[in-house]
Design an enzyme around this catalytic site. Sequence first.
Site, short mmCIF file in Angstrom:
data_model
loop_
_atom_site.label_atom_id
_atom_site.label_comp_id
_atom_site.label_asym_id
_atom_site.label_seq_id
_atom_site.Cartn_x
_atom_site.Cartn_y
_atom_site.Cartn_z
N LYS A 83 1.39 31.00 76.69
CA LYS A 83 1.45 32.37 76.17
C LYS A 83 1.55 33.38 77.32
O LYS A 83 0.91 33.21 78.36
CB LYS A 83 0.21 32.65 75.32
CG LYS A 83 0.23 33.99 74.59
CD LYS A 83 -0.97 34.12 73.67
CE LYS A 83 -1.00 35.46 72.95
NZ LYS A 83 -2.14 35.57 72.02
N SER A 159 -1.22 37.53 67.60
CA SER A 159 -0.43 37.90 68.75
C SER A 159 0.29 36.73 69.41
O SER A 159 1.13 36.94 70.28
CB SER A 159 -1.36 38.57 69.78
OG SER A 159 -2.31 37.66 70.29
N SER A 183 -5.17 35.43 66.16
CA SER A 183 -3.88 35.43 66.86
C SER A 183 -3.21 34.07 66.98
O SER A 183 -2.03 33.99 67.29
CB SER A 183 -4.04 36.04 68.25
OG SER A 183 -4.27 37.42 68.16
#
Length: 470
Positions: A83, A159, A183
Site C-alpha cells: 500500500k 482506503s 480500510s
Amino acid sequence: MTQATAIADMSAVELLAHYRAKRLSPVEVAEDTLARIERFNPQVNAYCYTDPKGALEAARGAEQRWLKGEPCGALDGLPISIKELTATCGMPTRKASLLIGEEGPWDVDAPITGFLREAGAVIVGKTTSPEFGWKGVTDSPIYGITRNPWDTRMTSGGSSGGAAVAASLNLGVLHQGSDAGGSIRIPSSFTGTFGFKPTFGYIPQWPASATTLVSHLGPMTRTVEDAVLFLQTVARPDPRDALLGAPRHTPWLAQNTDLRGLRIAYSADFGYVDVDPQVARVVDQAVERLAQLGAQVEAVDPGFSNPFELFKTVVHAGSVGLAGQLSEAQKHLLDPGLLRFTEQCQHTTLAHFTAAQQARAELMAHMNAFHARYDLLVCPMMPITAFEAGHDVPPGSGLDDWMKWSPFSYPFNLTQQPAASVPCGFSSDRLPIGLQVVGARFNDDQVLRVCRAFEQAFPTTHPPAPIIRN
C-alpha cells in the site's frame, strides 16, 4: 509453458506448487503480472507506482533458487503489492499527498515490507490510497480516482482501494492493506475479495499511524488460504513497534468445512443500521449457508449503541495537530474533504479523548463478555454496495461523513478484534456484497476457519478484466 491466461487465474498457493514442480518460472509470472498491470491499470488505477526493472530482477533471482530447489522463503517468487502509505525501500511513500515531494529518500522498509521481502516476495509496486488514508474511498489530488473492476463507474472503496482492485484482477497474488476504520474490509466488500484485519498488534507497525490505537495491517487476497500464507510470513515482532498487541503465533487453517458446534451470533443491522434490501437478502442467504455447514446460528444484536461519536473522537484526536502545522499555501494542496476534516479535529480536547478512551474500554469489555457466549459475530460488511466513484458519500444520500455509510466496520477497530470481509454474493446489478465475520480478540484462527469453510463451500467469481459500463 503455462499459458498467460492461466497465470492470471492462479492463487499464491497454486503458483508455489508450480514453482516447486518446475512447471512455471517466477520470471514468467512477473512478466505476465506486469503486462496485465500495464493493460488494466489505466482503466482502474490500482497501482500508483510500479517497478518493472526491480520486479524482474527479483524474479530472476527467485527463478535461480527454485531451479536449485532452494527457495529463500515461503513467498519466493510471488508477485505482491504494498500500500502506498507503507514505507518501502526504493519506492515513493508520498501518502498520496502533494505535501510530500518525490525526492525521498525512500531508503527504509516498514517491518511488514521487510518481512515480505525477506521471504522472497517480488514487490511489483505500490497501490493507491486516498490522501493520508483519511477516508473510505480511494481518490486523491496526486493519484486521481481508483475505480471498481466490476463497474468502472463505481468506487473501489478505501482506503486500501488500490490493493482491493489489484486483488480482484489478480494483479499480483498478495496485497498489503491497512485498516484504521474499515480500510481493508470496505474495499474488499465492494470488490468481491477477501480482506482480513487481524487482532490489533498481530502485525507490527512502524512508523506509527496517526490513529495508532485503532490501526491494523493485514492481507487482501482472492483466497483465505493466500491470506494465511501472508500472515504466516509477517506475524513476527519488530522492536520498532513498541505497542503490546496480540500473542504472535503461526496461524493455522483448518481444512475441515464442518462447523458443527460453533456458536455464531447473526445481527442483520446491529439494531440501528439502515441496510439496503438487496444486501440484507444476500447476507441472510449467506448466514443460512453457515447453518448448512453445521454452525449454531442465533439472531442477536451485539448490544451496543452506535459508537460513531466515540470513533470520531478517537480519530480526530490522532489528527488534531495536522491543520495547525500547515501554511495557507499547503492547505490549498489538500483534498478539500481532508482539509475540512483537519479543521474539525481542532475542536477535540484532551478531556474529549480521555472520555473516549474510557468509553472504548467499556465497549471492549462488553464485546469480551459477548464472545463468552458466542464464538463469532457475523453481519453485513457494508449496508450498501459500491456507489459512484469520485464522491466521498453516496450521491443523494444526504450524508456528510464516510463513517456514516460504513457503520459495521469501525466498531471493531475500537475493540481491536479480528474481522474479515468474505464475498458472499452480488446485487442485481452484479456489484459484490461482503459478509463480515468477527471474532474475539486473539481468536484470529477461528475467523479464518469460518471464512475458509464458507469460501470452499460457496466459491465466488472474479472479473477477468475491468467491466466498463457507460
